[in-house]
Write a protein that holds these residues in place. Structure first.
Motif, PDB file in Angstrom:
ATOM      1  N   GLN A 177      -7.359   8.818 -10.348  1.00  0.00           N
ATOM      2  CA  GLN A 177      -6.960   9.658  -9.209  1.00  0.00           C
ATOM      3  C   GLN A 177      -7.662   9.242  -7.919  1.00  0.00           C
ATOM      4  OE1 GLN A 177      -4.562  11.900  -9.875  1.00  0.00           O
ATOM      5  NE2 GLN A 177      -4.373  12.341  -7.697  1.00  0.00           N
ATOM      6  N   SER A 178      -8.874   8.715  -8.059  1.00  0.00           N
ATOM      7  CA  SER A 178      -9.653   8.340  -6.863  1.00  0.00           C
ATOM      8  C   SER A 178      -8.994   7.203  -6.073  1.00  0.00           C
ATOM      9  CB  SER A 178     -11.071   7.924  -7.268  1.00  0.00           C
ATOM     10  OG  SER A 178     -11.002   6.764  -8.099  1.00  0.00           O
ATOM     11  N   THR A 179      -8.094   6.461  -6.714  1.00  0.00           N
ATOM     12  CA  THR A 179      -7.443   5.315  -6.063  1.00  0.00           C
ATOM     13  C   THR A 179      -6.285   5.745  -5.168  1.00  0.00           C
ATOM     14  OG1 THR A 179      -7.960   4.050  -8.051  1.00  0.00           O
ATOM     15  CG2 THR A 179      -6.397   3.042  -6.551  1.00  0.00           C
ATOM     16  N   GLN A 180      -5.795   6.958  -5.383  1.00  0.00           N
ATOM     17  CA  GLN A 180      -4.541   7.368  -4.731  1.00  0.00           C
ATOM     18  C   GLN A 180      -4.564   7.205  -3.210  1.00  0.00           C
ATOM     19  OE1 GLN A 180      -3.315  11.443  -5.345  1.00  0.00           O
ATOM     20  NE2 GLN A 180      -1.215  10.972  -4.816  1.00  0.00           N
ATOM     21  N   LYS A 181      -5.578   7.767  -2.574  1.00  0.00           N
ATOM     22  CA  LYS A 181      -5.615   7.774  -1.105  1.00  0.00           C
ATOM     23  C   LYS A 181      -5.578   6.357  -0.543  1.00  0.00           C
ATOM     24  CE  LYS A 181      -8.064  10.017   2.682  1.00  0.00           C
ATOM     25  NZ  LYS A 181      -9.258  10.765   3.094  1.00  0.00           N
ATOM     26  N   SER A 182      -6.446   5.491  -1.057  1.00  0.00           N
ATOM     27  CA  SER A 182      -6.533   4.117  -0.549  1.00  0.00           C
ATOM     28  C   SER A 182      -5.263   3.336  -0.847  1.00  0.00           C
ATOM     29  CB  SER A 182      -7.717   3.386  -1.190  1.00  0.00           C
ATOM     30  OG  SER A 182      -8.881   4.133  -1.051  1.00  0.00           O
ATOM     31  N   LEU A 183      -4.690   3.553  -2.030  1.00  0.00           N
ATOM     32  CA  LEU A 183      -3.488   2.818  -2.437  1.00  0.00           C
ATOM     33  C   LEU A 183      -2.304   3.180  -1.542  1.00  0.00           C
ATOM     34  CD1 LEU A 183      -1.786   1.089  -4.362  1.00  0.00           C
ATOM     35  CD2 LEU A 183      -1.583   3.079  -5.858  1.00  0.00           C
ATOM     36  N   ILE A 184      -2.047   4.485  -1.392  1.00  0.00           N
ATOM     37  CA  ILE A 184      -0.896   4.926  -0.575  1.00  0.00           C
ATOM     38  C   ILE A 184      -1.095   4.494   0.877  1.00  0.00           C
ATOM     39  CG2 ILE A 184       0.400   6.937   0.224  1.00  0.00           C
ATOM     40  CD1 ILE A 184       0.782   6.267  -2.777  1.00  0.00           C
ATOM     41  N   ALA A 185      -2.346   4.603   1.372  1.00  0.00           N
ATOM     42  CA  ALA A 185      -2.637   4.181   2.755  1.00  0.00           C
ATOM     43  C   ALA A 185      -2.326   2.696   2.939  1.00  0.00           C
ATOM     44  CB  ALA A 185      -4.095   4.472   3.090  1.00  0.00           C
ATOM     45  N   SER A 186      -2.638   1.896   1.920  1.00  0.00           N
ATOM     46  CA  SER A 186      -2.396   0.449   1.980  1.00  0.00           C
ATOM     47  C   SER A 186      -0.898   0.148   2.068  1.00  0.00           C
ATOM     48  CB  SER A 186      -2.994  -0.220   0.741  1.00  0.00           C
ATOM     49  OG  SER A 186      -2.589  -1.567   0.669  1.00  0.00           O
ATOM     50  N   VAL A 187      -0.108   0.836   1.236  1.00  0.00           N
ATOM     51  CA  VAL A 187       1.355   0.631   1.248  1.00  0.00           C
ATOM     52  C   VAL A 187       1.931   1.068   2.596  1.00  0.00           C
ATOM     53  CG1 VAL A 187       3.539   1.162   0.093  1.00  0.00           C
ATOM     54  CG2 VAL A 187       1.442   1.022  -1.241  1.00  0.00           C
ATOM     55  N   GLU A 188       1.483   2.231   3.061  1.00  0.00           N
ATOM     56  CA  GLU A 188       1.978   2.756   4.353  1.00  0.00           C
ATOM     57  C   GLU A 188       1.644   1.802   5.493  1.00  0.00           C
ATOM     58  OE1 GLU A 188       1.625   7.531   3.274  1.00  0.00           O
ATOM     59  OE2 GLU A 188       0.037   6.550   4.435  1.00  0.00           O
ATOM     60  N   LYS A 189       0.438   1.272   5.463  1.00  0.00           N
ATOM     61  CA  LYS A 189       0.010   0.369   6.551  1.00  0.00           C
ATOM     62  C   LYS A 189       0.828  -0.917   6.553  1.00  0.00           C
ATOM     63  CE  LYS A 189      -4.115  -1.972   8.401  1.00  0.00           C
ATOM     64  NZ  LYS A 189      -3.658  -3.357   8.362  1.00  0.00           N
ATOM     65  N   GLN A 190       0.964  -1.545   5.380  1.00  0.00           N
ATOM     66  CA  GLN A 190       1.612  -2.859   5.320  1.00  0.00           C
ATOM     67  C   GLN A 190       3.132  -2.781   5.487  1.00  0.00           C
ATOM     68  OE1 GLN A 190      -0.093  -5.396   5.653  1.00  0.00           O
ATOM     69  NE2 GLN A 190      -2.110  -4.620   5.098  1.00  0.00           N
ATOM     70  N   LEU A 191       3.763  -1.739   4.927  1.00  0.00           N
ATOM     71  CA  LEU A 191       5.226  -1.661   5.000  1.00  0.00           C
ATOM     72  C   LEU A 191       5.724  -0.869   6.208  1.00  0.00           C
ATOM     73  CD1 LEU A 191       6.320  -1.137   1.272  1.00  0.00           C
ATOM     74  CD2 LEU A 191       6.183  -3.263   2.570  1.00  0.00           C
ATOM     75  N   LEU A 192       4.851   0.004   6.757  1.00  0.00           N
ATOM     76  CA  LEU A 192       5.275   0.820   7.905  1.00  0.00           C
ATOM     77  C   LEU A 192       4.436   0.558   9.147  1.00  0.00           C
ATOM     78  CD1 LEU A 192       5.892   4.274   6.170  1.00  0.00           C
ATOM     79  CD2 LEU A 192       7.629   2.845   7.236  1.00  0.00           C
ATOM     80  N   GLY A 193       3.128   0.794   9.001  1.00  0.00           N
ATOM     81  CA  GLY A 193       2.225   0.721  10.161  1.00  0.00           C
ATOM     82  C   GLY A 193       2.324  -0.574  10.943  1.00  0.00           C
ATOM     83  N   GLU A 194       2.487  -1.690  10.218  1.00  0.00           N
ATOM     84  CA  GLU A 194       2.548  -3.002  10.885  1.00  0.00           C
ATOM     85  C   GLU A 194       3.906  -3.259  11.540  1.00  0.00           C
ATOM     86  OE1 GLU A 194       0.048  -5.148  11.171  1.00  0.00           O
ATOM     87  OE2 GLU A 194      -1.353  -3.934  10.016  1.00  0.00           O
ATOM     88  N   HIS A 195       4.905  -2.415  11.240  1.00  0.00           N
ATOM     89  CA  HIS A 195       6.272  -2.711  11.705  1.00  0.00           C
ATOM     90  C   HIS A 195       6.909  -1.541  12.457  1.00  0.00           C
ATOM     91  CE1 HIS A 195       5.994  -6.201   9.061  1.00  0.00           C
ATOM     92  NE2 HIS A 195       5.634  -5.390   8.085  1.00  0.00           N
ATOM     93  N   LEU A 196       6.111  -0.584  12.931  1.00  0.00           N
ATOM     94  CA  LEU A 196       6.674   0.624  13.562  1.00  0.00           C
ATOM     95  C   LEU A 196       7.651   0.274  14.689  1.00  0.00           C
ATOM     96  CD1 LEU A 196       3.545   2.975  13.742  1.00  0.00           C
ATOM     97  CD2 LEU A 196       5.486   3.156  12.197  1.00  0.00           C
ATOM     98  N   THR A 197       7.152  -0.492  15.663  1.00  0.00           N
ATOM     99  CA  THR A 197       7.982  -0.824  16.830  1.00  0.00           C
ATOM    100  C   THR A 197       9.177  -1.675  16.427  1.00  0.00           C
ATOM    101  OG1 THR A 197       5.979  -0.747  18.177  1.00  0.00           O
ATOM    102  CG2 THR A 197       7.894  -1.787  19.166  1.00  0.00           C
ATOM    103  N   ALA A 198       8.938  -2.635  15.525  1.00  0.00           N
ATOM    104  CA  ALA A 198      10.029  -3.533  15.092  1.00  0.00           C
ATOM    105  C   ALA A 198      11.151  -2.741  14.418  1.00  0.00           C
ATOM    106  CB  ALA A 198       9.486  -4.585  14.138  1.00  0.00           C
ATOM    107  N   ILE A 199      10.779  -1.762  13.572  1.00  0.00           N
ATOM    108  CA  ILE A 199      11.789  -0.934  12.892  1.00  0.00           C
ATOM    109  C   ILE A 199      12.634  -0.186  13.920  1.00  0.00           C
ATOM    110  CG2 ILE A 199      12.097   1.126  11.443  1.00  0.00           C
ATOM    111  CD1 ILE A 199       9.595   0.194   9.847  1.00  0.00           C
ATOM    112  N   LEU A 200      11.952   0.410  14.901  1.00  0.00           N
ATOM    113  CA  LEU A 200      12.664   1.222  15.906  1.00  0.00           C
ATOM    114  C   LEU A 200      13.536   0.352  16.809  1.00  0.00           C
ATOM    115  CD1 LEU A 200       9.801   3.719  16.792  1.00  0.00           C
ATOM    116  CD2 LEU A 200      11.788   4.151  15.367  1.00  0.00           C
ATOM    117  N   GLN A 201      13.004  -0.790  17.220  1.00  0.00           N
ATOM    118  CA  GLN A 201      13.782  -1.676  18.087  1.00  0.00           C
ATOM    119  C   GLN A 201      15.008  -2.223  17.361  1.00  0.00           C
ATOM    120  OE1 GLN A 201      10.853  -4.539  19.361  1.00  0.00           O
ATOM    121  NE2 GLN A 201      10.247  -3.321  21.145  1.00  0.00           N
ATOM    122  N   LYS A 202      14.839  -2.480  16.071  1.00  0.00           N
ATOM    123  CA  LYS A 202      15.924  -3.090  15.302  1.00  0.00           C
ATOM    124  C   LYS A 202      17.000  -2.077  14.907  1.00  0.00           C
ATOM    125  CE  LYS A 202      16.689  -6.018  11.220  1.00  0.00           C
ATOM    126  NZ  LYS A 202      16.070  -6.658  10.054  1.00  0.00           N
ATOM    127  N   GLY A 203      16.590  -0.824  14.621  1.00  0.00           N
ATOM    128  CA  GLY A 203      17.575   0.056  13.996  1.00  0.00           C
ATOM    129  C   GLY A 203      17.750   1.466  14.526  1.00  0.00           C
TER     130      GLY A 203
END
Length: 748
Positions: free
Chosen positions: A269-295
Motif C-alpha cells: 500500500q505504501s507504493t500507491q502514492k508514488s506509483l500513481i504520481a509517476s504515471v500521472e506525471k509521465q502520461l499527463l503532467g509532461e504533456h498538458l499543453t500538448a494535449i490541449l493544443q492538439k485536441g
C-alpha cells in the motif's frame, strides 16, 4: 500457530502436581514454621536429553518428516527447562539449529544461476513459504520460551523475528539471489503491463515476503518506480505522436486503473502514492499543453461530452492541470465567439448563435467541469471580451432579436419558452458595454409594436421591461415605462372622448382612436403635412378641443406617418373591409371622386412626400391585394403612371390587411440612431466630469479620467474623453491649474 490451550493446561497441571506433593511433605514436618519451597533438582542428563528431543523435533519439522514425540510433551519439556533457568542456553541452541538449516538453503539457489526467472521465483517463494510454516510450528513448541525469557529481554528478537532475520541475512541479502529475485519480479510486472497474463499470486507472495523482511522499500520499490518512470515517459512520448487526444486520454485512464489494481492485488500500500504520481506525471503532467493544443478545440467543437469529462477528471489529478485547462478554455471561447461577432455576414444569425454557444458552454461547465466556479468566471470574462470587440453592433442586433420574438405573429414559442428565451437574452445583454445603443434600438422597435398593436403579449413586454430595470436600474427603463403609461392613459382618454361625443350628439360616420404620446419618451418622428379629408380634419379639431379642455397648456402635434384606418369598400364581388395606413387611405378615398388619376394628380391632392407616395401606390397596385389598377403594368411606380379602381378585385377574406411597402431600415436611419446615442453619451460624459469636479474641486488628469470611467456605463476612448474636458474648459466649467498643467480646478 500456538499450541492448543488444553495441551498447555495438562502440562502445567503435571508440573504443579509434582511441586504440590513436595510442598505437602514440607508442611507436614515443619508445622510450626513458615513453609519453604525448594525446586526439585532435575535428573542428571535431563537437560541434554531434553534438548536432543527438542532438536530432533525441530529438524523433523525442517525436513518435513513426522515428529516422534507428543507436542504437549515437547511444550512441557521447554517449560521445565525455562523454569530451571536454562532459557538463555535453550534460545541460543534453537538459534543455531535454525541458522544451520537456513544456511544450507542458499546452496540450491547458487546452483542454478541461469535458472529461468519464473522458475527461480517459484523456488524462492517455496523456500519462503516452507520457512514460514516451519517457524510457526517451531514457535508453537517453544512458546513458553518466547513468552517468558524472550519477552523479558527486549534486546532479543522473538522466535519469529529471529527466523526473519536469519532468512534475510542468509538468503535474500545474498547479492545474486536478491538481484535475480528483484529482476524476476520487475520482469513479470513489465510483461503484465505489456498485456501478458502472469501469476499474480506468485508476485503477491514474493512482495509480501520483501515487506515482511523489511527490504521492500530499499531493494524493490526504488527500482520499480524508476522502471515505471522510464516505461511511461517513453510511452507518453510515443502515443502523443501516434494517437488522437480522445484515444490517448482513454489510454491514460486505463493505465491509471491498472496501476491502482496492482496496488490492491500485489504491491504494498505504501507504493500507491508514488506509483500513481509517476504515471500521472509521465502520461499527463509532461504533456498538458500538448494535449490541449492538439485536441481541446476538436472536443469542444464536436461537443464530446464524455471525453471532455474524462479530460477534466484527468487534469484535476495533476498539479496545475486545471489552471492550464482553464486558460485554454478561455482562449477557445474568445476565439470561437469572435468568429460569430466580428463577421458582418453572420449578423442575421449572430444573436441566435450566441445563445446556442452560451447554452453549449453552460452545459459543458455543468456536466464536464463539475460546475467549477473558475470555469464559470472564465467563461463570463471571455464572453465580455469577444462580444465587445465589435462596438455597438451586438447591442443593436440583440434589440432587434428581442423585437422579432415579442412581435405578434411569432408562433415559435409558448409563453413559458418566451420567458426562458428572454432570461437567456439578458445574460448575453449583461456582457455588453454599450447598453445605451441597445436602449435606443429597443425603444424604436417597442414604439412600432405598441402603436401598430403588434405586440405578441403585454405580459412578455412587461416582463422584459422588469428584467431590464433589474439589470440597469430605473433610469434606464424610465422612458420605456413612460411609453406603456402613455398607451394606458390613451385608452382611458378614448373612453372619455367617446362618452363626450355621445353627450354632444356630434354627427359623423368616422370612429376616431387617438394615441397621445409624450415626446420625451418616444423616438423622434419627422412630421409630414398631408391633406386630410374635411371629415377627418373636423374630428381632429373636436378631439383637440376636448383634450386641451382637460389638459390646458399642452401642445398636440399629429403624426400622420403612424396613422392607420379601416375602410369599407364595394367591389363587384361584394363588400370588403380594407385595413390600411393613413397614406393608403388618402389615396383610396380619391377614387370616390373620380375614375382615374395620374401619379401627379394624387401627389397634388394628398400632399404625401414623393418617395412615400410611390411606396403607397406600389402597395395598392403592385402587391398581393391589388385594389388599384396601374397603367402601364410594372413592379415600380414611374412618373406619368395612371391609376384606377380595380372593380374586379377578389379575396377570400372579408377584412383584408394591405401591408405598406416597408422601406428597409436604411444605413442612414441606423446611423442616425447611433449618432443620437453618441450625442447622448457626450452629454453624459460632460455631466459626469462636472459632477466629479464640483465635488472634488481640484483633481489631476489621471484621477479625473479614472473616476469618469468608474461612473460611465459605456466604453469611452481616452481621446474622446480629452475632447470633452477641453470643451468644458472652453465653456468655463473648469480650468487648468496655472502652476500644474495636468491638474484641473472647478469653476463655480
Amino acid at each position: 500457530m500456538s499450541q492448543s490451550k488444553s495441551d498447555k493446561e495438562v502440562a502445567r497441571r503435571s508440573l504443579h502436581c509434582n511441586f504440590g506433593s513436595l510442598a505437602r511433605q514440607l508442611l507436614g514436618s515443619q508445622s510450626h514454621r513458615e513453609p519453604v519451597v525448594k525446586k526439585p533438582k532435575l535428573p542428571e542428563n535431563y537437560t541434554n536429553e531434553t534438548w536432543q528431543k527438542l532438536k530432533e523435533a525441530v529438524e523433523a519439522i525442517q525436513n518435513s518428516t513426522s515428529i516422534r514425540y507428543n507436542l504437549e510433551e515437547l511444550y512441557q519439556a521447554v517449560e521445565n527447562l525455562c523454569s530451571h533457568k536454562i532459557s538463555a542456553k535453550l534460545y541460543k541452541q534453537l538459534r543455531v539449529v535454525c541458522e544451520d538449516h537456513i544456511k544450507a538453503q542458499i546452496d540450491q539457489f547458487r546452483e542454478y544461476p541461469f535458472l529461468y526467472s519464473v522458475l527461480f521465483l517459484k523456488k524462492i517463494d517455496k523456500c519462503w513459504q516452507d520457512h514460514c510454516r516451519q517457524m510457526i510450528m517451531i514457535r508453537s513448541i517453544f512458546l513458553f520460551l518466547d513468552r517468558t525469557y524472550v519477552l523479558q529481554n527486549s534486546m532479543l528478537p522473538s522466535i519469529w523475528d529471529m527466523g526473519l532475520e536469519l532468512f534475510r541475512f542468509y538468503i535474500i541479502s545474498d547479492l545474486k539471489v536478491q538481484s535475480k529475485t528483484i529482476d524476476g519480479i520487475l520482469l513479470l510486472i513489465e510483461r503484465e503491463r505489456s498485456g501478458e497474463a502472469i501469476d499474480r499470486s506468485l508476485l503477491r507472495s514474493l512482495l509480501s515476503m520483501l515487506s515482511d523482511l523489511q527490504i521492500y522499500q530499499d531493494s524493490f520499490e526504488q527500482r520499480f518506480l524508476e522502471e515505471t518512470n522510464r516505461l511511461y515517459a517513453a510511452e507518453g512520448q510515443r502515443l502523443m505522436q501516434e494517437r488522437e487526444v480522445p484515444e490517448y486520454l482513454h489510454h491514460v485512464n486505463k493505465r491509471l486503473e491498472e496501476e491502482a489494481d496492482r496496488v490492491i492485488t500485489y504491491l504494498d500500500q505504501s507504493t500507491q502514492k508514488s506509483l500513481i504520481a509517476s504515471v500521472e506525471k509521465q502520461l499527463l503532467g509532461e504533456h498538458l499543453t500538448a494535449i490541449l493544443q492538439k485536441g481541446l478545440n476538436n472536443l469542444l467543437d464536436e461537443n464530446r461530452i464524455q471525453d471532455l469529462s474524462l479530460l477534466y477528471q484527468l487534469f484535476s489529478r495533476v498539479k496545475g492541470g486545471v489552471q492550464v485547462l482553464l486558460q485554454h478554455w478561455i482562449e477557445y471561447i474568445k476565439a470561437f465567439g469572435s468568429t460569430i461577432v466580428i463577421n458582418p455576414e453572420k449578423d442575421k444569425t449572430m444573436v441566435q448563435e450566441l445563445l446556442d454557444f452560451k447554452d453549449k458552454v453552460d452545459y459543458i461547465i455543468d456536466v464536464c467541469f463539475m460546475k467549477n466556479e473558475k470555469f464559470v468566471n472564465g467563461m463570463k470574462e471571455a464572453f465580455e471580451t469577444f462580444i465587445n470587440k465589435r462596438p455597438n453592433k451586438p447591442a443593436e442586433l440583440i434589440a432587434k432579436y428581442v423585437d422579432s420574438k415579442l412581435r405578434a405573429g411569432n408562433k415559435e414559442a409558448t409563453d413559458e419558452e418566451l420567458e426562458k428565451m428572454l432570461d437567456k437574452i439578458m445574460i448575453i445583454f449583461r456582457f455588453i458595454y454599450g447598453k445605451d445603443v441597445f436602449e435606443a434600438f429597443y425603444k424604436k422597435d417597442l414604439a412600432k409594436r405598441l402603436l401598430v398593436g403588434k405586440s405578441a403579449s403585454v405580459d412578455a413586454e412587461k416582463s422584459m421591461l422588469s428584467k431590464l430595470k433589474h439589470e440597469c436600474g430605473a433610469a434606464f427603463t424610465s422612458k420605456l415605462e413612460g411609453m406603456f403609461k402613455d398607451m394606458e392613459l390613451s385608452k382611458d382618454i378614448m373612453v372619455q372622448f367617446k362618452q363626450h361625443m355621445q353627450c354632444q350628439n356630434i354627427p359623423g360616420n368616422i370612429e376616431l382612436t387617438v394615441n397621445i404620446l409624450t415626446m420625451g419618451y418616444w423616438p423622434t418622428y419627422a412630421p409630414m403635412e398631408v391633406h386630410l379629408p374635411p371629415e377627418m380634419v373636423r374630428l381632429q379639431e373636436i378631439f383637440k378641443t376636448f383634450y386641451l379642455g382637460k389638459h390646458s397648456g399642452r401642445k398636440l402635434q399629429w403624426q400622420s406617418t403612424l396613422g392607420h384606418c379601416v375602410l369599407k369598400a364595394e367591389f363587384k364581388e361584394g363588400k370588403k373591409e380594407l385595413q390600411v395606413s393613413l397614406f393608403q387611405t388618402l389615396v383610396l378615398l380619391m377614387f370616390n371622386e373620380g375614375e382615374e388619376f395620374s401619379l401627379e394628380d394624387i401627389k397634388l391632392a394628398t400632399g404625401i412626400e414623393d418617395g412615400e407616395l410611390r411606396r403607397t401606390l406600389q402597395s395598392l397596385a403592385c402587391g398581393k391585394a391589388r385594389v388599384l389598377t396601374k397603367i402601364p403594368k410594372s413592379k415600380d411606380v414611374e412618373d406619368g403612371d395612371k391609376f384606377s379602381c380595380n372593380d374586379d378585385f377578389k379575396h377570400k377574406l372579408f377584412r383584408i390587411k394591405i401591408n405598406q411597402i416597408q422601406m428597409k431600415e436604411t444605413v442612414e436611419e441606423q446611423a442616425s440612431t447611433t449618432e443620437r446615442v453618441f450625442q447622448d453619451r457626450q452629454y453624459q460624459i460632460d455631466a459626469a466630469i462636472v459632477r466629479i469636479m464640483k465635488m472634488r474641486k481640484t483633481l489631476s488628469h489621471n484621477l479625473l479620467v479614472s473616476e469618469v470611467y468608474n461612473q460611465l456605463k459605456f466604453p469611452v476612448k481616452p481621446a474622446d474623453l480629452k475632447k470633452r474636458i477641453e470643451s468644458l474648459i472652453d465653456r468655463d466649467y473648469m480650468e487648468r491649474d496655472k502652476d500644474n498643467p495636468i491638474q484641473y480646478n472647478y469653476v463655480a
